[in-house]
Motif scaffolding. Structure first.
Motif, PDB file in Angstrom:
ATOM      1  N   GLN A 226      56.468  33.239  40.853  1.00  9.10           N
ATOM      2  CA  GLN A 226      55.656  32.374  41.140  1.00  9.10           C
ATOM      3  C   GLN A 226      55.143  31.465  39.714  1.00  9.10           C
ATOM      4  O   GLN A 226      55.389  31.953  38.628  1.00  9.10           O
ATOM      5  N   ASP A 227      54.706  30.255  39.781  1.00  8.54           N
ATOM      6  CA  ASP A 227      54.332  29.609  38.888  1.00  8.54           C
ATOM      7  C   ASP A 227      52.667  29.661  38.640  1.00  8.54           C
ATOM      8  O   ASP A 227      51.868  29.228  39.538  1.00  8.54           O
ATOM      9  N   ASN A 228      52.385  30.608  37.278  1.00 11.46           N
ATOM     10  CA  ASN A 228      51.205  30.920  37.277  1.00 11.46           C
ATOM     11  C   ASN A 228      50.668  30.664  35.806  1.00 11.46           C
ATOM     12  O   ASN A 228      51.754  30.353  35.060  1.00 11.46           O
ATOM     13  N   ASN A 229      49.581  30.984  35.442  1.00  9.98           N
ATOM     14  CA  ASN A 229      49.069  31.009  34.279  1.00  9.98           C
ATOM     15  C   ASN A 229      48.225  32.276  33.699  1.00  9.98           C
ATOM     16  O   ASN A 229      47.711  32.752  34.779  1.00  9.98           O
ATOM     17  N   ALA A 230      48.064  32.162  32.436  1.00 12.88           N
ATOM     18  CA  ALA A 230      47.226  33.283  31.943  1.00 12.88           C
ATOM     19  C   ALA A 230      46.492  32.839  30.669  1.00 12.88           C
ATOM     20  O   ALA A 230      47.386  32.163  29.877  1.00 12.88           O
ATOM     21  N   ARG A 231      45.343  33.106  30.411  1.00  8.69           N
ATOM     22  CA  ARG A 231      44.635  32.505  29.378  1.00  8.69           C
ATOM     23  C   ARG A 231      43.963  33.744  28.746  1.00  8.69           C
ATOM     24  O   ARG A 231      43.290  34.728  29.355  1.00  8.69           O
ATOM     25  N   PHE A 232      43.909  33.843  27.460  1.00 10.84           N
ATOM     26  CA  PHE A 232      43.320  34.766  26.775  1.00 10.84           C
ATOM     27  C   PHE A 232      42.271  34.209  25.562  1.00 10.84           C
ATOM     28  O   PHE A 232      42.384  33.325  25.283  1.00 10.84           O
ATOM     29  N   THR A 233      41.235  35.039  25.648  1.00  8.00           N
ATOM     30  CA  THR A 233      40.097  34.697  24.717  1.00  8.00           C
ATOM     31  C   THR A 233      39.198  35.609  24.315  1.00  8.00           C
ATOM     32  O   THR A 233      39.404  36.619  24.780  1.00  8.00           O
ATOM     33  N   SER A 234      38.636  35.648  22.863  1.00 10.94           N
ATOM     34  CA  SER A 234      38.033  36.565  22.395  1.00 10.94           C
ATOM     35  C   SER A 234      36.523  35.919  22.194  1.00 10.94           C
ATOM     36  O   SER A 234      35.752  36.474  21.724  1.00 10.94           O
ATOM     37  N   ASN A 235      36.414  34.824  22.838  1.00 13.75           N
ATOM     38  CA  ASN A 235      34.877  34.112  22.550  1.00 13.75           C
ATOM     39  C   ASN A 235      33.957  34.900  23.268  1.00 13.75           C
ATOM     40  O   ASN A 235      33.890  35.164  24.533  1.00 13.75           O
ATOM     41  N   PRO A 236      32.873  35.304  22.544  1.00 15.28           N
ATOM     42  CA  PRO A 236      31.608  36.211  23.051  1.00 15.28           C
ATOM     43  C   PRO A 236      31.012  35.453  24.297  1.00 15.28           C
ATOM     44  O   PRO A 236      30.529  35.950  25.117  1.00 15.28           O
ATOM     45  N   VAL A 237      30.959  34.244  24.209  1.00 17.40           N
ATOM     46  CA  VAL A 237      30.100  33.516  25.340  1.00 17.40           C
ATOM     47  C   VAL A 237      30.773  33.403  26.389  1.00 17.40           C
ATOM     48  O   VAL A 237      30.216  33.789  27.516  1.00 17.40           O
ATOM     49  N   GLU A 238      31.948  33.395  26.376  1.00 12.17           N
ATOM     50  CA  GLU A 238      32.832  33.193  27.418  1.00 12.17           C
ATOM     51  C   GLU A 238      32.919  34.574  28.185  1.00 12.17           C
ATOM     52  O   GLU A 238      33.204  34.809  29.432  1.00 12.17           O
ATOM     53  N   ILE A 239      33.214  35.741  27.300  1.00  8.20           N
ATOM     54  CA  ILE A 239      33.243  37.234  27.620  1.00  8.20           C
ATOM     55  C   ILE A 239      31.849  37.658  28.278  1.00  8.20           C
ATOM     56  O   ILE A 239      31.879  38.042  29.492  1.00  8.20           O
ATOM     57  N   ARG A 240      30.615  37.017  27.825  1.00  3.06           N
ATOM     58  CA  ARG A 240      29.366  37.360  28.516  1.00  3.06           C
ATOM     59  C   ARG A 240      29.499  36.714  29.697  1.00  3.06           C
ATOM     60  O   ARG A 240      28.765  37.431  30.709  1.00  3.06           O
ATOM     61  N   ALA A 241      29.787  35.378  30.007  1.00  7.57           N
ATOM     62  CA  ALA A 241      29.611  34.816  31.242  1.00  7.57           C
ATOM     63  C   ALA A 241      30.680  35.428  32.381  1.00  7.57           C
ATOM     64  O   ALA A 241      30.210  35.677  33.368  1.00  7.57           O
ATOM     65  N   PHE A 242      31.442  35.696  31.857  1.00 10.50           N
ATOM     66  CA  PHE A 242      32.855  36.479  32.744  1.00 10.50           C
ATOM     67  C   PHE A 242      32.072  37.898  33.246  1.00 10.50           C
ATOM     68  O   PHE A 242      32.019  38.224  34.308  1.00 10.50           O
ATOM     69  N   THR A 243      31.593  38.604  32.424  1.00 12.33           N
ATOM     70  CA  THR A 243      30.988  40.023  32.535  1.00 12.33           C
ATOM     71  C   THR A 243      29.920  39.792  33.371  1.00 12.33           C
ATOM     72  O   THR A 243      29.717  40.595  34.453  1.00 12.33           O
ATOM     73  N   ASP A 244      28.950  38.848  33.332  1.00 13.47           N
ATOM     74  CA  ASP A 244      27.685  38.684  34.060  1.00 13.47           C
ATOM     75  C   ASP A 244      28.155  38.185  35.450  1.00 13.47           C
ATOM     76  O   ASP A 244      27.565  39.060  36.390  1.00 13.47           O
ATOM     77  N   ASP A 245      29.202  37.490  35.742  1.00 10.19           N
ATOM     78  CA  ASP A 245      29.508  37.040  36.993  1.00 10.19           C
ATOM     79  C   ASP A 245      30.288  38.207  37.591  1.00 10.19           C
ATOM     80  O   ASP A 245      29.811  38.541  38.800  1.00 10.19           O
ATOM     81  N   PHE A 246      31.133  38.850  36.931  1.00 10.85           N
ATOM     82  CA  PHE A 246      31.938  39.953  37.619  1.00 10.85           C
ATOM     83  C   PHE A 246      30.726  41.139  38.027  1.00 10.85           C
ATOM     84  O   PHE A 246      30.941  41.791  39.055  1.00 10.85           O
ATOM     85  N   GLU A 247      29.877  41.460  37.258  1.00 10.19           N
ATOM     86  CA  GLU A 247      28.965  42.615  37.562  1.00 10.19           C
ATOM     87  C   GLU A 247      28.102  42.105  38.806  1.00 10.19           C
ATOM     88  O   GLU A 247      27.817  42.991  39.786  1.00 10.19           O
ATOM     89  N   GLN A 248      27.837  40.843  39.128  1.00  7.81           N
ATOM     90  CA  GLN A 248      27.273  40.366  40.068  1.00  7.81           C
ATOM     91  C   GLN A 248      28.029  40.626  41.622  1.00  7.81           C
ATOM     92  O   GLN A 248      27.620  41.235  42.464  1.00  7.81           O
ATOM     93  N   ILE A 249      29.299  40.251  41.514  1.00  9.42           N
ATOM     94  CA  ILE A 249      30.261  40.503  42.514  1.00  9.42           C
ATOM     95  C   ILE A 249      30.554  42.012  42.919  1.00  9.42           C
ATOM     96  O   ILE A 249      30.464  42.527  44.067  1.00  9.42           O
ATOM     97  N   TRP A 250      30.657  42.835  41.632  1.00  6.55           N
ATOM     98  CA  TRP A 250      30.823  44.261  41.739  1.00  6.55           C
ATOM     99  C   TRP A 250      29.775  45.041  42.397  1.00  6.55           C
ATOM    100  O   TRP A 250      29.902  45.961  43.134  1.00  6.55           O
ATOM    101  N   ALA A 251      28.584  44.506  42.241  1.00  6.22           N
ATOM    102  CA  ALA A 251      27.228  45.209  42.527  1.00  6.22           C
ATOM    103  C   ALA A 251      26.709  44.810  44.097  1.00  6.22           C
ATOM    104  O   ALA A 251      25.801  45.271  44.367  1.00  6.22           O
ATOM    105  N   ARG A 252      27.507  43.960  44.805  1.00  6.54           N
ATOM    106  CA  ARG A 252      27.281  43.681  46.182  1.00  6.54           C
ATOM    107  C   ARG A 252      27.001  44.752  47.077  1.00  6.54           C
ATOM    108  O   ARG A 252      27.832  45.826  47.023  1.00  6.54           O
TER     109      ARG A 252
END
Length: 104
Positions: free
Chosen positions: A71-97
């Protein structure tokens, strides 16, 4: 992912003589698998992981032989703390359903 999605991933993986991601991680220490309750029709297609809270990988690639080889896919890597916090907050809401089913 829901139970039907889990089954479909196993069937697709078998077509390519591969294992589903859930099966690969089954029984591994500190790996937790949760699925959406049966009957939910909304899908999750979250291809991301966070390493030690400092490196975030996201993108469209599935962790399968087909996802890596066919498949044609992409992958992106970041160490930006703001992006990491946004991802973590969103994921924790999904995980805690409340209607998620714990597989492992």
């Amino acid at each position: 992912m829901d139970n039907l999605d889990l089954l479909m991933r196993r069937l697709r993986a078998a077509q390519f003589h591969d294992q589903s991601t859930a099966d690969v991680f089954r029984g591994e220490h500190n790996i937790h698998v949760s699925v959406k309750a049966g009957g939910r029709r909304d899908l999750m297609h979250l291809g991301a992981y966070l390493i030690d809270g400092t490196l975030l990988r996201d993108g469209s690639a599935n962790w399968s032989l087909a996802g890596e080889k066919m498949q044609d896919n992409n992958a992106r890597f970041t160490s930006n703390p703001v992006e990491i916090r946004a991802f973590t907050d969103d994921f924790e809401q999904i995980w805690a359903r409340s209607d998620n089913e714990v597989v492992q």
